[in-house]
Motif scaffolding. Structure first.
Motif, PDB file in Angstrom:
ATOM      1  N   LYS A  78       0.722  -1.134   0.070  1.00  0.00           N
ATOM      2  CA  LYS A  78       0.120   0.079  -0.140  1.00  0.00           C
ATOM      3  C   LYS A  78       0.888   1.242  -0.127  1.00  0.00           C
ATOM      4  CE  LYS A  78      -4.108  -1.937   2.443  1.00  0.00           C
ATOM      5  NZ  LYS A  78      -4.907  -1.837   3.597  1.00  0.00           N
ATOM      6  N   SER A  79       1.820   1.447   1.031  1.00  0.00           N
ATOM      7  CA  SER A  79       2.653   2.576   0.976  1.00  0.00           C
ATOM      8  C   SER A  79       4.053   2.224   1.356  1.00  0.00           C
ATOM      9  CB  SER A  79       1.849   3.448   2.268  1.00  0.00           C
ATOM     10  OG  SER A  79       0.493   3.726   1.775  1.00  0.00           O
ATOM     11  N   PHE A  80       4.792   3.737   1.330  1.00  0.00           N
ATOM     12  CA  PHE A  80       6.132   3.543   1.306  1.00  0.00           C
ATOM     13  C   PHE A  80       6.530   4.629   2.581  1.00  0.00           C
ATOM     14  CE2 PHE A  80       5.305   2.267  -2.810  1.00  0.00           C
ATOM     15  CZ  PHE A  80       6.236   1.554  -2.912  1.00  0.00           C
ATOM     16  N   LEU A  81       7.419   3.970   3.487  1.00  0.00           N
ATOM     17  CA  LEU A  81       8.010   4.962   4.675  1.00  0.00           C
ATOM     18  C   LEU A  81       9.589   4.856   4.317  1.00  0.00           C
ATOM     19  CD1 LEU A  81       7.705   6.567   7.350  1.00  0.00           C
ATOM     20  CD2 LEU A  81       7.505   4.251   8.497  1.00  0.00           C
ATOM     21  N   VAL A  82       9.878   6.142   4.524  1.00  0.00           N
ATOM     22  CA  VAL A  82      11.399   6.393   4.250  1.00  0.00           C
ATOM     23  C   VAL A  82      12.016   6.809   5.615  1.00  0.00           C
ATOM     24  CG1 VAL A  82      13.275   7.870   3.424  1.00  0.00           C
ATOM     25  CG2 VAL A  82      11.415   6.674   1.696  1.00  0.00           C
ATOM     26  N   VAL A  83      13.103   5.913   5.984  1.00  0.00           N
ATOM     27  CA  VAL A  83      13.780   6.464   7.034  1.00  0.00           C
ATOM     28  C   VAL A  83      15.056   6.739   6.845  1.00  0.00           C
ATOM     29  CG1 VAL A  83      14.595   5.817   9.374  1.00  0.00           C
ATOM     30  CG2 VAL A  83      12.495   4.819   8.755  1.00  0.00           C
ATOM     31  N   THR A  84      15.695   8.005   7.095  1.00  0.00           N
ATOM     32  CA  THR A  84      16.853   8.265   6.159  1.00  0.00           C
ATOM     33  C   THR A  84      17.647   9.533   6.797  1.00  0.00           C
ATOM     34  OG1 THR A  84      17.483   9.433   3.945  1.00  0.00           O
ATOM     35  CG2 THR A  84      15.433  10.096   4.728  1.00  0.00           C
ATOM     36  N   ASP A  85      18.857   9.740   6.387  1.00  0.00           N
ATOM     37  CA  ASP A  85      19.341  11.007   6.905  1.00  0.00           C
ATOM     38  C   ASP A  85      19.377  12.206   5.859  1.00  0.00           C
ATOM     39  OD1 ASP A  85      21.272  10.137   4.831  1.00  0.00           O
ATOM     40  OD2 ASP A  85      22.833  10.099   6.193  1.00  0.00           O
ATOM     41  N   GLN A  86      18.665  11.970   4.855  1.00  0.00           N
ATOM     42  CA  GLN A  86      18.515  12.917   3.574  1.00  0.00           C
ATOM     43  C   GLN A  86      17.301  13.771   3.999  1.00  0.00           C
ATOM     44  OE1 GLN A  86      20.562  12.696   0.778  1.00  0.00           O
ATOM     45  NE2 GLN A  86      21.336  10.754   2.245  1.00  0.00           N
ATOM     46  N   SER A  87      17.894  15.092   4.390  1.00  0.00           N
ATOM     47  CA  SER A  87      16.907  16.149   5.130  1.00  0.00           C
ATOM     48  C   SER A  87      16.800  17.432   4.403  1.00  0.00           C
ATOM     49  CB  SER A  87      17.201  16.340   6.462  1.00  0.00           C
ATOM     50  OG  SER A  87      18.546  16.722   6.487  1.00  0.00           O
ATOM     51  N   THR A  88      16.983  17.676   3.272  1.00  0.00           N
ATOM     52  CA  THR A  88      17.091  18.947   2.367  1.00  0.00           C
ATOM     53  C   THR A  88      15.455  19.131   1.866  1.00  0.00           C
ATOM     54  OG1 THR A  88      17.653  18.288   0.125  1.00  0.00           O
ATOM     55  CG2 THR A  88      19.283  18.704   1.673  1.00  0.00           C
ATOM     56  N   GLY A  89      15.152  20.352   1.881  1.00  0.00           N
ATOM     57  CA  GLY A  89      13.651  20.332   1.390  1.00  0.00           C
ATOM     58  C   GLY A  89      13.633  19.770   0.043  1.00  0.00           C
ATOM     59  N   TRP A  90      14.705  19.941  -1.020  1.00  0.00           N
ATOM     60  CA  TRP A  90      14.210  19.393  -2.295  1.00  0.00           C
ATOM     61  C   TRP A  90      14.378  17.944  -2.223  1.00  0.00           C
ATOM     62  CZ3 TRP A  90      14.032  22.587  -6.136  1.00  0.00           C
ATOM     63  CH2 TRP A  90      14.323  23.568  -6.236  1.00  0.00           C
ATOM     64  N   GLN A  91      15.057  17.317  -1.417  1.00  0.00           N
ATOM     65  CA  GLN A  91      14.979  15.567  -1.310  1.00  0.00           C
ATOM     66  C   GLN A  91      13.794  15.245  -0.853  1.00  0.00           C
ATOM     67  OE1 GLN A  91      18.614  15.531   1.322  1.00  0.00           O
ATOM     68  NE2 GLN A  91      19.517  14.428  -0.541  1.00  0.00           N
ATOM     69  N   ILE A  92      12.972  15.998   0.216  1.00  0.00           N
ATOM     70  CA  ILE A  92      11.739  15.526   0.720  1.00  0.00           C
ATOM     71  C   ILE A  92      10.725  15.750  -0.193  1.00  0.00           C
ATOM     72  CG2 ILE A  92      10.016  16.278   2.595  1.00  0.00           C
ATOM     73  CD1 ILE A  92      12.581  17.172   4.293  1.00  0.00           C
ATOM     74  N   ARG A  93      10.745  16.872  -0.730  1.00  0.00           N
ATOM     75  CA  ARG A  93       9.686  17.263  -1.761  1.00  0.00           C
ATOM     76  C   ARG A  93       9.687  16.257  -3.047  1.00  0.00           C
ATOM     77  NH1 ARG A  93       8.355  23.259  -4.372  1.00  0.00           N
ATOM     78  NH2 ARG A  93       6.721  22.452  -6.045  1.00  0.00           N
TER      79      ARG A  93
END
Length: 209
Positions: A78-93
């Motif tokens: 159904k869905s994806f949950l990311v756990v990461t150290d990538q934290s810039t607004g561009w990456q999140i968007r």
């Protein structure tokens, strides 16, 4: 006396590129009674119990969410949950635009991890507070479209416009239009400078399996 209703079991697959992170996430989730946790990706043929949530890393999450198959096994995840150290607004968007429904940073608590899995399993979004703040700061910025991302990735491989058009099944003139849009959105004058800026912003990912 009526027997208490048992909580619904949430089926979770943990497939993170960092084996230590994957092992930690799986162990934490298995400590909660309402999760049924498996390691690795769901079966490609759709056999077994449907998976409600795939917990994974940034690159894999974006890649998988963007390329969810249209076959019958689509319903097994159904869905994806990311756990990461990538934290810039561009990456999140980019992740949110791709279809990732949950986004946490590595330093999240077990309570937040559990809440995020439950939320995503119910079809809702979950962004941690730092992630939501970064996304709001970036929301007004121009981001390449899905097709422009494809062109951008091929530019990064050093392909000329004609070959990019052949790979994507579009005309060379259309490729040039996409390239111009990419340069404008990344505020760079050349393809080389745009690629460097794309890596800096986290828009380009390493190859995903």
């Amino acid at each position: 006396m009526t027997a208490p209703t048992q909580a619904r079991q949430i089926h979770v697959a943990v497939a993170h590129r960092d084996p230590y992170v994957a092992a930690g996430i799986a162990s934490l989730l298995r400590s909660r009674a309402d999760f049924v946790v498996q390691s690795g990706f769901p079966d490609a043929d759709g056999d077994g119990d449907p998976v409600d949530v795939l917990v994974t890393d940034y690159a894999t999450g974006v890649h998988k969410a963007t390329n969810v198959p249209s076959s019958r096994n689509r319903s097994t995840l159904k869905s994806f949950l990311v756990v990461t150290d990538q934290s810039t607004g561009w990456q999140i968007r980019r992740a949110v635009d791709a279809g990732v429904r949950g986004y946490l940073l590595h330093d999240c608590s077990v309570e937040e991890l559990s809440d995020a899995v439950r939320c995503v399993a119910e079809g809702r979004r979950y962004l941690s507070c730092p992630v939501a703040d970064q996304l709001l700061e970036n929301i007004s910025a121009a981001v390449p479209t899905a097709r422009e991302f494809e062109v951008l990735q091929l530019i990064a491989q050093g392909l000329p416009n004609k070959e990019i058009g052949r790979r994507l099944g579009i005309g060379e003139g259309t490729v040039k239009t996409h390239v111009k849009a990419i340069l404008r959105k990344l505020e760079e004058p050349t393809r080389t400078a745009a690629i460097g800026e794309a890596f800096r912003r986290g828009l380009l990912l390493e190859a995903s399996p």
